[in-house]
Design a protein around this motif. Structure first.
Motif, PDB file in Angstrom:
ATOM      1  N   PHE A  87       2.107  -3.757 -10.712  1.00 58.36           N
ATOM      2  CA  PHE A  87       1.612  -5.025 -10.171  1.00 58.36           C
ATOM      3  C   PHE A  87       2.701  -6.096 -10.281  1.00 58.36           C
ATOM      4  O   PHE A  87       2.915  -6.880  -9.361  1.00 58.36           O
ATOM      5  CB  PHE A  87       0.351  -5.460 -10.934  1.00 58.36           C
ATOM      6  CG  PHE A  87      -0.165  -6.802 -10.521  1.00 58.36           C
ATOM      7  CD1 PHE A  87      -0.745  -6.968  -9.272  1.00 58.36           C
ATOM      8  CD2 PHE A  87      -0.053  -7.907 -11.361  1.00 58.36           C
ATOM      9  CE1 PHE A  87      -1.216  -8.222  -8.874  1.00 58.36           C
ATOM     10  CE2 PHE A  87      -0.507  -9.149 -10.975  1.00 58.36           C
ATOM     11  CZ  PHE A  87      -1.095  -9.310  -9.719  1.00 58.36           C
ATOM     12  N   MET A  88       3.410  -6.094 -11.407  1.00 57.61           N
ATOM     13  CA  MET A  88       4.468  -7.092 -11.591  1.00 57.61           C
ATOM     14  C   MET A  88       5.629  -6.862 -10.625  1.00 57.61           C
ATOM     15  O   MET A  88       6.251  -7.804 -10.139  1.00 57.61           O
ATOM     16  CB  MET A  88       4.954  -7.092 -13.040  1.00 57.61           C
ATOM     17  CG  MET A  88       3.975  -7.815 -13.946  1.00 57.61           C
ATOM     18  SD  MET A  88       4.146  -7.427 -15.664  1.00 57.61           S
ATOM     19  CE  MET A  88       5.725  -8.095 -16.014  1.00 57.61           C
ATOM     20  N   VAL A  89       5.925  -5.600 -10.335  1.00 55.77           N
ATOM     21  CA  VAL A  89       6.982  -5.289  -9.363  1.00 55.77           C
ATOM     22  C   VAL A  89       6.566  -5.776  -7.979  1.00 55.77           C
ATOM     23  O   VAL A  89       7.330  -6.428  -7.261  1.00 55.77           O
ATOM     24  CB  VAL A  89       7.248  -3.766  -9.326  1.00 55.77           C
ATOM     25  CG1 VAL A  89       8.203  -3.410  -8.200  1.00 55.77           C
ATOM     26  CG2 VAL A  89       7.814  -3.314 -10.663  1.00 55.77           C
ATOM     27  N   PHE A  90       5.301  -5.505  -7.635  1.00 57.50           N
ATOM     28  CA  PHE A  90       4.770  -5.931  -6.341  1.00 57.50           C
ATOM     29  C   PHE A  90       4.819  -7.454  -6.234  1.00 57.50           C
ATOM     30  O   PHE A  90       5.183  -8.026  -5.206  1.00 57.50           O
ATOM     31  CB  PHE A  90       3.329  -5.432  -6.184  1.00 57.50           C
ATOM     32  CG  PHE A  90       2.642  -5.959  -4.955  1.00 57.50           C
ATOM     33  CD1 PHE A  90       2.969  -5.460  -3.699  1.00 57.50           C
ATOM     34  CD2 PHE A  90       1.703  -6.975  -5.050  1.00 57.50           C
ATOM     35  CE1 PHE A  90       2.356  -5.961  -2.556  1.00 57.50           C
ATOM     36  CE2 PHE A  90       1.087  -7.485  -3.917  1.00 57.50           C
ATOM     37  CZ  PHE A  90       1.412  -6.976  -2.666  1.00 57.50           C
ATOM     38  N   LEU A  91       4.478  -8.108  -7.342  1.00 57.44           N
ATOM     39  CA  LEU A  91       4.466  -9.568  -7.387  1.00 57.44           C
ATOM     40  C   LEU A  91       5.863 -10.142  -7.130  1.00 57.44           C
ATOM     41  O   LEU A  91       6.030 -11.098  -6.370  1.00 57.44           O
ATOM     42  CB  LEU A  91       3.983 -10.025  -8.765  1.00 57.44           C
ATOM     43  CG  LEU A  91       3.811 -11.519  -8.897  1.00 57.44           C
ATOM     44  CD1 LEU A  91       2.501 -11.912  -8.254  1.00 57.44           C
ATOM     45  CD2 LEU A  91       3.821 -11.937 -10.343  1.00 57.44           C
ATOM     46  N   SER A  92       6.887  -9.541  -7.757  1.00 53.46           N
ATOM     47  CA  SER A  92       8.228 -10.094  -7.541  1.00 53.46           C
ATOM     48  C   SER A  92       8.709  -9.812  -6.120  1.00 53.46           C
ATOM     49  O   SER A  92       9.458 -10.603  -5.557  1.00 53.46           O
ATOM     50  CB  SER A  92       9.224  -9.585  -8.579  1.00 53.46           C
ATOM     51  OG  SER A  92       9.020  -8.261  -8.871  1.00 53.46           O
ATOM     52  N   LEU A  93       8.249  -8.702  -5.527  1.00 55.76           N
ATOM     53  CA  LEU A  93       8.567  -8.446  -4.108  1.00 55.76           C
ATOM     54  C   LEU A  93       7.973  -9.538  -3.235  1.00 55.76           C
ATOM     55  O   LEU A  93       8.598 -10.030  -2.297  1.00 55.76           O
ATOM     56  CB  LEU A  93       7.985  -7.092  -3.682  1.00 55.76           C
ATOM     57  CG  LEU A  93       8.910  -5.891  -3.759  1.00 55.76           C
ATOM     58  CD1 LEU A  93       8.117  -4.620  -3.474  1.00 55.76           C
ATOM     59  CD2 LEU A  93      10.045  -6.021  -2.762  1.00 55.76           C
ATOM     60  N   TYR A  94       6.745  -9.920  -3.607  1.00 55.88           N
ATOM     61  CA  TYR A  94       6.005 -10.905  -2.804  1.00 55.88           C
ATOM     62  C   TYR A  94       6.598 -12.300  -2.978  1.00 55.88           C
ATOM     63  O   TYR A  94       6.792 -13.040  -2.027  1.00 55.88           O
ATOM     64  CB  TYR A  94       4.532 -10.875  -3.244  1.00 55.88           C
ATOM     65  CG  TYR A  94       3.678 -11.921  -2.591  1.00 55.88           C
ATOM     66  CD1 TYR A  94       3.278 -11.780  -1.254  1.00 55.88           C
ATOM     67  CD2 TYR A  94       3.248 -13.048  -3.298  1.00 55.88           C
ATOM     68  CE1 TYR A  94       2.495 -12.731  -0.648  1.00 55.88           C
ATOM     69  CE2 TYR A  94       2.467 -14.010  -2.705  1.00 55.88           C
ATOM     70  CZ  TYR A  94       2.085 -13.849  -1.368  1.00 55.88           C
ATOM     71  OH  TYR A  94       1.309 -14.801  -0.773  1.00 55.88           O
ATOM     72  N   SER A  95       6.927 -12.657  -4.240  1.00 57.78           N
ATOM     73  CA  SER A  95       7.326 -14.040  -4.486  1.00 57.78           C
ATOM     74  C   SER A  95       8.823 -14.268  -4.283  1.00 57.78           C
ATOM     75  O   SER A  95       9.261 -15.384  -4.069  1.00 57.78           O
ATOM     76  CB  SER A  95       6.934 -14.465  -5.908  1.00 57.78           C
ATOM     77  OG  SER A  95       7.653 -13.696  -6.836  1.00 57.78           O
ATOM     78  N   ASP A  96       9.636 -13.213  -4.358  1.00 59.95           N
ATOM     79  CA  ASP A  96      11.077 -13.401  -4.214  1.00 59.95           C
ATOM     80  C   ASP A  96      11.683 -12.174  -3.528  1.00 59.95           C
ATOM     81  O   ASP A  96      12.443 -11.416  -4.127  1.00 59.95           O
ATOM     82  CB  ASP A  96      11.684 -13.591  -5.615  1.00 59.95           C
ATOM     83  CG  ASP A  96      13.119 -14.110  -5.531  1.00 59.95           C
ATOM     84  OD1 ASP A  96      13.655 -14.163  -4.405  1.00 59.95           O
ATOM     85  OD2 ASP A  96      13.695 -14.440  -6.573  1.00 59.95           O
ATOM     86  N   PRO A  97      11.341 -11.973  -2.238  1.00 60.76           N
ATOM     87  CA  PRO A  97      11.740 -10.722  -1.573  1.00 60.76           C
ATOM     88  C   PRO A  97      13.258 -10.517  -1.512  1.00 60.76           C
ATOM     89  O   PRO A  97      13.735  -9.395  -1.621  1.00 60.76           O
ATOM     90  CB  PRO A  97      11.147 -10.843  -0.170  1.00 60.76           C
ATOM     91  CG  PRO A  97      10.772 -12.261  -0.004  1.00 60.76           C
ATOM     92  CD  PRO A  97      10.578 -12.848  -1.345  1.00 60.76           C
TER      93      PRO A  97
END
Length: 493
Positions: A433-443
């Protein structure tokens, strides 16, 4: 290269008068086989974990959580929740560490569960970016805080910070190269000084709280301020503050009685760290309002100025000691990853060799030095850390996934310490989830980080599968000269 016999070449014991005497044994060095000794006791294990988790973060910037969670009460909930989630990860690692009794942490577990290619990609990202950047960042904090009292009230010049940082890194490298025992002794001392610094914050804070200073806790859970969108980011900051519970797993082979010591050290450390973090934040909120905390450049210094007056000069010294402890623990652990990877044939052979007298993996300790100093003076470390912090969670998630996977593929494996499957399942979900989150917030940064780690795939095929290493690396003469310069020989198993 002849192995040292440990006998001095003197006429009395059959040597010839013209022979050069073999250097005298180092009194600190253990005798017997040349190998990494089991020197990590329970206390040393706890000091490695606590000493590495508690770096500079809790003293400088517990702001990320407050800013993203929106209210005092919610931020304390996030601190507690992150502590519990990290405990889940730590328990999963306790199972991995007791069932796979090899050093090397993430790398070893990914190698055991998913094979060499996946493990090599992890190693590659570690070697070229993650570890040097992580070490450089904590060292920079050390450089800044050790000089702060000297330059007060002015700012510290950039070049002075970098020079102090270089001296710090060099001394940690020297310590780790010279003696495992001393590395551990100093780690215990630094861990106690860290906990003392935290006590200096908690005690006056709680004293004022019990005297009735509760105005900052009124409306602690004010609904209007709570931002649901910010909560994942608050968790991200929190998990980062707790990161480091996996360091004992990097040195499993050097732990005395790992079946008992590893789980105990992990559980005791996590309990201490979580309570320290939560109580420190309670102390901060007692003395400062949320607005003051967010405005402060270094929260612990502001806190000390408010409660202790002139004594606040001592706080930067404690923070610097805390950073030094983290540098020491990190390096002790990292060097073992390279040592194990070299033993598996993924890195040059010399990295898995051990110093004849000092019994430290000398080459594996030194390898990070040029990379770290290079990044310190050349690179923009913080952006590099942004590329890399999500990779860390990706690989930890993969390693914990490996635990679940091996329950089915290797059911007969001995597991002296076993956790319910729900624990690794929740934790690996959190990581992804945290990996997905960083993809979303800072692609952009995340994309660059992925690209850096994917260069590991061609590297794997060039260096490992097709064995196309540079000619000078393959020559025996090169390996031999490095061995002679460093005085290292292959470990005896």
């Amino acid at each position: 290269f002849v192995r040292g016999t440990g006998v001095n070449n003197t006429p009395q014991n059959g040597g010839h008068p013209g022979d050069t005497p073999v250097p005298k044994e180092d009194p600190d060095a253990p005798h017997g086989k040349v190998e990494l000794k089991k020197k990590v006791t329970l206390l040393r294990g706890i000091s490695i974990i606590i000493g590495t988790i508690i770096g500079a973060g809790i003293f400088i910037s517990p702001k990320g959580i407050l800013k993203n969670s929106g209210s005092v009460g919610m931020s304390l909930v996030v601190w507690i929740a992150c502590g519990i989630l990290s405990l889940f990860g730590a328990l999963s690692y306790a199972e991995l560490g007791t069932s796979i009794k090899k050093s090397g942490g993430h790398y070893t577990y990914i190698l055991e569960a998913f094979g060499p290619q996946m493990a090599f990609i992890r190693l590659w990202a570690d070697l070229i970016a993650i570890r040097p950047a992580g070490l450089a960042v904590i060292s920079l904090a050390f450089g800044q805080y050790i000089l702060e009292p000297i330059f007060m009230p002015c700012g510290v010049p950039e070049i002075a910070i970098k020079l102090a940082t270089s001296i710090g890194i060099t001394s940690v490298m020297y310590l780790n190269s010279m003696s495992t025992s001393w590395t551990n002794r100093i780690q215990i001392f630094l861990t106690f000084s860290k906990l003392l610094a935290i006590a200096i914050i908690i005690v006056p804070g709680l004293y004022m709280l019990f005297k009735g200073e509760t105005k900052n806790f009124e409306n602690a859970f004010e609904v209007s301020n709570i931002k649901l969108t910010g909560l994942p980011l608050a968790f991200y900051s929190g998990m980062y503050a707790y990161a480091g519970w996996f360091y004992l797993n990097f040195v499993t082979e050097e732990v005395e009685n790992p079946e008992k010591t590893v789980p105990m050290a992990i559980c005791i450390s996590m309990a201490i760290v979580t309570s320290c973090y939560v109580l420190t934040n309670v102390a901060y909120y007692t003395v400062m309002s949320a607005e003051e905390l967010l405005a402060s450049q270094a929260v612990a210094v502001t806190f000390a100025e408010k409660t202790m007056g002139n004594f606040s000069v001592a706080v930067p010294i404690f923070v610097a000691l805390s950073c030094f402890g983290s540098m020491n623990g990190c390096l002790f652990a990292f060097s073992r990853i390279f040592y194990v990877a070299s033993r598996e044939g993924h890195l040059p052979e010399v990295l898995s060799m051990i110093h004849v007298r000092r019994h430290t993996p000398l080459a594996a300790v030194i390898i990070l030095y040029p990379m770290t100093v290079f990044q310190l003076f050349v690179g923009d470390i913080y952006s590099l850390l942004n590329f890399m912090s999500f990779l860390r969670w990706l690989f930890i998630g993969v390693a914990v996934l490996g635990l679940i996977y091996m329950r089915y593929t290797r059911p007969d494996m001995p597991r002296p310490f076993k956790v319910p499957l729900i624990i690794p399942a929740i934790f690996s979900f959190t990581c992804f989830f945290m990996v997905f989150l960083s993809l979303y917030s800072d692609p952009v940064n995340t994309g660059i980080g992925f690209a850096i780690s994917l260069t590991g795939i061609p590297a794997y095929y060039i260096f490992i599968v097709f064995d196309r290493r540079p000619k000078w690396l393959q020559k025996d003469s090169f390996n031999r000269s490095v061995q002679i310069i460093l005085e290292v020989i292959p470990a005896e198993h």
